[in-house]
Write a protein that holds these residues in place. Structure first.
Motif, PDB file in Angstrom:
ATOM      1  N   GLU A 535      78.095 -14.101 -13.744  1.00 24.42           N
ATOM      2  CA  GLU A 535      77.731 -15.393 -13.121  1.00 24.42           C
ATOM      3  C   GLU A 535      78.011 -16.706 -14.292  1.00 24.42           C
ATOM      4  O   GLU A 535      77.936 -17.634 -13.676  1.00 24.42           O
ATOM      5  CB  GLU A 535      76.340 -15.601 -12.492  1.00 24.42           C
ATOM      6  CG  GLU A 535      75.263 -15.406 -13.244  1.00 24.42           C
ATOM      7  CD  GLU A 535      74.985 -13.726 -13.223  1.00 24.42           C
ATOM      8  OE1 GLU A 535      73.744 -13.372 -13.984  1.00 24.42           O
ATOM      9  OE2 GLU A 535      75.388 -13.070 -12.601  1.00 24.42           O
ATOM     10  N   ASP A 536      78.136 -16.286 -15.400  1.00 16.48           N
ATOM     11  CA  ASP A 536      78.271 -17.109 -16.522  1.00 16.48           C
ATOM     12  C   ASP A 536      79.712 -17.527 -16.489  1.00 16.48           C
ATOM     13  O   ASP A 536      79.988 -18.679 -16.746  1.00 16.48           O
ATOM     14  CB  ASP A 536      78.173 -16.373 -18.015  1.00 16.48           C
ATOM     15  CG  ASP A 536      76.519 -16.251 -18.031  1.00 16.48           C
ATOM     16  OD1 ASP A 536      75.698 -16.823 -17.349  1.00 16.48           O
ATOM     17  OD2 ASP A 536      76.101 -15.743 -18.996  1.00 16.48           O
ATOM     18  N   ASP A 537      80.516 -16.927 -15.801  1.00 18.68           N
ATOM     19  CA  ASP A 537      82.010 -17.360 -15.570  1.00 18.68           C
ATOM     20  C   ASP A 537      81.936 -18.331 -14.394  1.00 18.68           C
ATOM     21  O   ASP A 537      81.649 -18.026 -13.353  1.00 18.68           O
ATOM     22  CB  ASP A 537      82.933 -16.326 -15.297  1.00 18.68           C
ATOM     23  CG  ASP A 537      84.530 -16.691 -14.936  1.00 18.68           C
ATOM     24  OD1 ASP A 537      84.964 -17.073 -16.164  1.00 18.68           O
ATOM     25  OD2 ASP A 537      84.834 -16.841 -14.030  1.00 18.68           O
ATOM     26  N   SER A 538      82.495 -19.646 -14.547  1.00 19.90           N
ATOM     27  CA  SER A 538      82.346 -20.611 -13.465  1.00 19.90           C
ATOM     28  C   SER A 538      82.951 -20.386 -12.349  1.00 19.90           C
ATOM     29  O   SER A 538      82.651 -20.784 -11.218  1.00 19.90           O
ATOM     30  CB  SER A 538      82.848 -22.071 -13.850  1.00 19.90           C
ATOM     31  OG  SER A 538      83.833 -22.092 -14.778  1.00 19.90           O
ATOM     32  N   ARG A 541      81.602 -17.526 -10.498  1.00 25.87           N
ATOM     33  CA  ARG A 541      80.290 -18.031  -9.868  1.00 25.87           C
ATOM     34  C   ARG A 541      80.705 -18.798  -8.704  1.00 25.87           C
ATOM     35  O   ARG A 541      80.066 -18.450  -7.655  1.00 25.87           O
ATOM     36  CB  ARG A 541      79.477 -18.695 -10.866  1.00 25.87           C
ATOM     37  CG  ARG A 541      78.024 -19.191 -10.452  1.00 25.87           C
ATOM     38  CD  ARG A 541      77.443 -19.757 -11.441  1.00 25.87           C
ATOM     39  NE  ARG A 541      78.051 -21.217 -11.707  1.00 25.87           N
ATOM     40  CZ  ARG A 541      78.541 -21.326 -12.900  1.00 25.87           C
ATOM     41  NH1 ARG A 541      78.369 -20.141 -14.173  1.00 25.87           N
ATOM     42  NH2 ARG A 541      78.890 -22.465 -13.412  1.00 25.87           N
ATOM     43  N   ALA A 669      72.483 -20.676 -11.976  1.00 23.10           N
ATOM     44  CA  ALA A 669      73.545 -20.854 -13.085  1.00 23.10           C
ATOM     45  C   ALA A 669      74.328 -22.080 -12.546  1.00 23.10           C
ATOM     46  O   ALA A 669      74.816 -22.851 -13.514  1.00 23.10           O
ATOM     47  CB  ALA A 669      74.314 -19.587 -13.040  1.00 23.10           C
ATOM     48  N   THR A 673      74.367 -25.574 -14.628  1.00 26.05           N
ATOM     49  CA  THR A 673      75.575 -26.454 -15.058  1.00 26.05           C
ATOM     50  C   THR A 673      75.798 -27.749 -14.432  1.00 26.05           C
ATOM     51  O   THR A 673      76.236 -28.813 -15.147  1.00 26.05           O
ATOM     52  CB  THR A 673      77.030 -25.503 -14.533  1.00 26.05           C
ATOM     53  OG1 THR A 673      76.774 -24.188 -15.210  1.00 26.05           O
ATOM     54  CG2 THR A 673      78.073 -26.243 -15.065  1.00 26.05           C
TER      55      THR A 673
END
Length: 677
Positions: A535-538, A541, A669, A673
């Motif tokens: 989920e850190d990859d936008s 995600r 997440a 952001t």
């Protein structure tokens, strides 16, 4: 000899608790005599129902009152067009096709279905507009084939429970008696409103849409009756039947719980009768057969056993059975002390090996009270769906023991006699006859309980507040999570059912909301068979969130359609019922994916009530799971059922929690952001 034993021996000798000695019989039937201006006597004392609501509709006019005043104005259950049904069906079935050939065959069968089913649609419309014009075209089929003709035991297959919050006002000495007293008092209040027609009809939504009230006739003084091939339902005149039945240690007693006007007898009268039931049960020899487990048998087996009982016991046995069947409700005083949701769920759904003989599963309502005051209601589903019982349970859970005591207190010097219902009937039966049938029932019930697994999950990570704040319907949010969790459990998507009520229509019951969709398929396949922690990859995600949003939106849309009685499953069922012998069967009805899509390996239902701790029911197919759930503002509760040999309940418990936490991480997440931008 103990005081309880002396009391029991005295009762047996002098008939104080004997329903069939002349004095007692006269006294008992006098208690049935009608004297109230609020409860009109019915034309007959009892009616045998075969599953067609039309046959008892005249009672609604006879009873009258707000509950039934607008029944005739309710709209009739509609019939969707074949084109609409096919359009809605295909997206719910295509994800279940395992090969390209299966998809192609399914699509081809859907193309030819409108022409092949035209005559069936015409027959269905004719049924709606003629034979069933004053009812629902579906209801008699559904009640009979879906319930009364099903031969499986009602335990796990039909019954469901609502576990209530504790009553903080009861003391630690007589928790079960006080809790049962309050429940009986509340039952008397609600029953009088129902049976007089003065209960306001249920209404839902912003427009206060009125719901059908026909099911309320089958709520009190009602019982399912076993029959070979098809059961029936008996409903008794509530103005004549002023008693409730109390079960303790597998023995059944009749108590007077309302007076002739339908008002509850005083608090001390209820308490003292309950205490007497406990004392009598303690004094009954352990060798006395316990007949409650017979109601847990396969329906044909129970029908045969009941016939044997009546043949051997004669009029005394028939009168004893009738006394249970005609009671307002059964109160089960269980000698168990469950603490956790898990323990309570196992006790309340079946009684378990310890207390299963303390049920009369055929009764429309069993109120179960454990030694420590834990309380639930067990509902028999055949003629009444869950929401009317929720209305009843809502009232019961709002009435505390302290409330009853402060409002009404004591008020009766003479406490009515308690009747040991089966005492004389059992004494008149040859022991070998009754031992044989009760032994078989005990073995079958233990086997059934041992095969079953139920797990309760209390999830405190978040609830409806978080789901709404993230832009989703809470029910659709949880359904998407269930799709992900069961996909990971089974390794594929499977037919998934969510019950949706259609009671805005006359004699409406439920429609299926299908949770499988093209949108849910895309979502779960992207999420994968195990969490990816990406989920850190936008980009990843946001793709997940977009697919999740489309999945919940599709589910919400289907739910709205189902609530309008425009779903597909009842329509397909109705069409299939009108096939004639030797008539060509539409290709779609024989398509394997069509049939797989309506095999409910995942059966779900949502009910949230602030006074319910948990609720549950059994799975509907052997290789499936049942999931009852509640979505509270900051928590969720799931009750999961499956066969024990699968180990699925514990696995699904873990997978649901995993999926819920996974979605929170993805949503948070993205929110984190956004907050930095």
């Amino acid at each position: 000899m103990s005081k309880a034993s002396r009391m029991y021996r005295h009762a047996q000798r002098f008939g104080a608790f004997n329903p069939h000695c002349k004095n007692r019989k006269l006294q008992f039937h006098n208690s049935f005599r009608y004297s109230s201006t609020l409860l009109k006597p019915w034309p007959r004392s009892v009616y045998e129902c075969n599953g067609d609501y039309r046959n008892e509709t005249f009672l609604e006019e006879h009873i009258g009152g707000p509950l039934y005043d607008e029944q005739k104005q309710l709209p009739r259950l509609p019939i969707p067009s074949i084109a609409d049904t096919i359009e809605r069906f295909l997206p719910t079935a295509l994800p279940l096709a395992r090969t390209a050939e299966e998809r192609k065959a399914l699509e081809a069968a859907c193309e030819t279905f409108p022409a092949e089913a035209k005559v069936l649609q015409d027959r269905l419309k004719d049924r709606q507009q003629n034979e069933m014009r004053e009812s629902s075209w579906l209801q008699s089929w559904w009640n009979q084939l879906g319930y009364l003709q099903v031969r499986d035991p009602v335990v796990y297959n039909v019954s469901y429970f609502f576990h209530f919050k504790d009553d903080p006002t009861i003391d630690t000495v007589s928790q079960n008696v006080q809790r049962a007293t309050a429940a009986l008092f509340a039952t008397a209040e609600f029953r009088k409103k129902v049976c007089s027609g003065q209960l306001p009809p249920e209404k839902i939504g912003k427009n206060k849409t009125q719901l059908c009230s026909t099911a309320y006739k089958y709520m009190f003084n009602a019982c399912r009756i076993p029959g070979e091939g098809q059961d029936s339902y008996r409903i008794y005149d509530p103005s004549r039947c002023t008693h409730a039945v109390v079960a303790r240690k597998g023995h059944f007693f009749s108590i007077k719980f309302v007076d002739d006007s339908g008002e509850s007898v005083p608090l001390n009268a209820i308490e003292r009768q309950l205490e007497e039931c406990i004392a009598l049960a303690e004094a009954i020899p352990s060798s006395r057969p316990k007949l409650g487990l017979l109601t847990s048998l396969n329906r044909d087996d129970w029908a045969v056993a009941r016939e044997k009982l009546c043949e051997s016991g004669g009029p005394k046995m028939e009168e004893a059975l009738d006394m249970i069947q005609s009671a307002a409700i059964v109160v089960n005083l269980d000698d168990a002390r469950p603490i956790s949701k898990q323990d309570c769920g196992e006790l309340f759904l079946s009684g378990g090996v310890q207390c299963g003989d303390n049920r009369w599963f055929d009764k429309s309502i069993n109120i179960m009270v454990a030694e420590n005051g834990k309380t639930a209601v067990l509902g028999e589903h055949s003629m009444m769906d869950g929401m009317p019982l929720v209305n009843y349970a809502d009232h019961v859970t709002k009435v505390t023991y302290a409330d009853v005591k402060s409002r009404f207190g004591d008020g009766l010097d003479h406490v009515p006699d308690v009747i040991d219902i089966f005492a004389e009937a059992i004494a008149a039966i040859d022991n070998s006859t009754i031992d044989e049938i009760t032994r078989k029932a005990g073995k079958e019930f233990k086997r059934c309980v041992d095969r079953q697994s139920n797990t309760a999950l209390s999830f405190h990570g978040y609830g409806s507040e978080f789901m709404k704040a993230s832009g989703h319907s809470p029910d659709a949010f949880v359904q998407a999570v269930i799709q992900l969790a069961t996909f990971r459990l089974f390794g594929e998507q499977v037919g998934t059912y969510e019950a949706t009520q259609v009671r805005p229509f006359l004699h409406g019951r439920t429609e299926t909301t299908r949770s499988v969709s093209l949108e849910s398929e895309a979502f779960i396949k992207t999420m994968g068979p195990v969490p990816k922690w990406d989920e850190d990859d936008s980009t990843t995600r946001r793709n997940k969130l977009d697919l999740f949003r489309k999945s919940t939106a599709a589910h919400s849309q289907y739910t709205r359609i189902a609530a309008e009685a425009k779903g597909i499953d009842r329509h397909f069922f109705g069409l299939s019922m009108l096939l004639e012998t030797d008539e060509m069967i539409p290709r779609l009805f024989e398509d394997p994916i069509f049939n797989y899509s309506k095999r409910w390996r995942v059966s779900t239902s949502h009910l949230t009530h602030p006074n319910f701790v948990n609720w549950g029911f059994g799975q509907v197919v052997p290789d499936g799971v049942g999931i009852a759930y509640s979505i509270h503002p900051r928590s969720c509760v799931f009750n999961i059922s499956a066969l024990a040999e699968t180990n699925w309940t514990q696995q699904l418990n873990e997978l649901l929690e995993e999926a819920l936490l996974e979605m929170r991480r993805v949503i948070e997440a993205e929110s984190f952001t956004d907050s930095k931008l």
